[in-house]
Enzyme design. Structure first.
Site, PDB file in Angstrom:
ATOM      1  N   ALA A  63       0.875  -1.169   0.000  1.00  0.00           N
ATOM      2  CA  ALA A  63       0.000   0.000   0.000  1.00  0.00           C
ATOM      3  C   ALA A  63       0.917   1.225   0.000  1.00  0.00           C
ATOM      4  O   ALA A  63       2.094   1.133   0.372  1.00  0.00           O
ATOM      5  CB  ALA A  63      -0.874  -0.014   1.244  1.00  0.00           C
ATOM      6  N   GLY A 106       0.216  -4.623   1.048  1.00  0.00           N
ATOM      7  CA  GLY A 106      -1.048  -4.576   0.318  1.00  0.00           C
ATOM      8  C   GLY A 106      -0.938  -5.175  -1.077  1.00  0.00           C
ATOM      9  O   GLY A 106      -1.921  -5.685  -1.617  1.00  0.00           O
ATOM     10  N   GLU A 129       4.315  -5.575   7.312  1.00  0.00           N
ATOM     11  CA  GLU A 129       3.553  -4.496   7.958  1.00  0.00           C
ATOM     12  C   GLU A 129       3.957  -4.220   9.399  1.00  0.00           C
ATOM     13  O   GLU A 129       3.967  -3.061   9.831  1.00  0.00           O
ATOM     14  CB  GLU A 129       2.040  -4.804   7.922  1.00  0.00           C
ATOM     15  CG  GLU A 129       1.368  -4.428   6.604  1.00  0.00           C
ATOM     16  CD  GLU A 129       1.386  -5.556   5.590  1.00  0.00           C
ATOM     17  OE1 GLU A 129       2.221  -6.475   5.729  1.00  0.00           O
ATOM     18  OE2 GLU A 129       0.563  -5.521   4.664  1.00  0.00           O
TER      19      GLU A 129
END
Ligand code: COA
Length: 247
Positions: A63, A106, A129
């Site tokens: 992401a 992501g 993450e």
């Protein structure tokens, strides 16, 4: 094909969507999510196979961290990426992820949402993450477990370890490895196989695969009941029995 964050090539039986933010390693930002929703709308009303891939030797390096840093609690609760990836996963026809290079965070979660994943020899896939102070909240905590099993998913998500192509293959995270220049043609070969079959039977198979355990075997019977009455089943089975091609 256009020049947005998602390059789209449309064919009669399939669509190839290429993640394309080359200066940001195809990081998934809001504009890409918007483009994915628009594409899903199109494929929900006109079902075709979807091949998802990335440009420039990368699938998606996560992401978009610049946008993530600015997001607050209410953004997390909206599940911006999770919602889009669920919609991708729920498309009527199969989704094939052709993953070259980095598929992180992501980006990996978008690949997990596909029905079929193949990788290039340069694949690097995983969820770092926790190193950024967040969890992998766009599908990894449940989808990765469904794909590779509880033990391996726990190890990968709790360490943030990134897998190369051979490790991903052994883990069952991808079903084959290809030279980068052959990856897209390998995805098309899979799409060709799918496209040769009855599209309704394919969609019903996907629906049955996605149904929760307690809907089986009832759902299988219901879907099969419809297909047993279909002219296409009659045509294909008659062709087999008369030794003709089904095309
Ligand atoms: N979000 C936002 N921007 C990203 C990004 C991400 N997830 N991944 C890469 N970029 C940007 C970089 O900031 C850089 O931008 P700049 O040129 O404006 O400085 C550009 O893309 C190129 O990245 P760079 O790091 O220079 O490329 P690299 O080939 O040296 O390294 C990676 C590639 C994938 C190893 C590295 O970019 C990386 O670690 N990215 C983040 C991975 C991550 O933690 N993802 C999980 C997010 S949930």
């Amino acid at each position: 094909m256009g020049d947005g964050p998602l390059l789209i090539e449309r064919r009669s039986d399939r669509v190839v969507a290429t993640l394309h933010r080359p200066d940001k390693r195809n990081a998934v930002d809001q504009s890409m999510i918007d483009a994915l929703h628009a594409l899903c709308g199109e494929l929900e009303s006109d079902p075709r196979i979807l091949i998802l891939t990335g440009s420039g030797g990368t699938f998606a390096a996560g992401a978009d961290i610049a946008q993530l840093r600015d997001r607050r609690a209410e953004d997390a609760l909206r599940g911006i990426n999770a919602t889009a990836f669920i919609r991708v996963n729920e498309l009527p026809m199969p989704v094939i992820a052709a993953i070259d290079g980095y598929a992180l965070g992501g980006g990996a979660e978008l690949a997990y949402a596909a029905d079929i994943r193949i990788g290039s020899s340069s694949l690097k896939i995983g969820n770092p993450e926790t190193g950024l102070g967040i969890i992998a909240a766009a599908g990894a905590t449940w989808r990765l477990r469904e794909i590779v099993g509880d033990a391996r998913a726990s190890e990968l998500l709790l360490t943030g370890r990134v897998l190369d192509a051979d490790e991903a293959l052994v883990a069952g995270l991808i079903s084959s490895v290809h030279a980068p220049e052959l990856l897209l043609s390998a995805a098309h070969a899979i799409a060709d196989r799918i496209a040769a079959n009855d599209p309704v039977a394919t969609q019903y198979t996907k629906r049955a695969l996605r149904a929760p355990r307690d809907r089986h075997p009832a759902i299988d019977g219901e879907l099969q009941a419809e297909l047993f009455e279909s002219p296409e089943k009659e045509r294909r089975m008659t062709a087999f029995l008369e030794k003709r091609t089904t095309r």
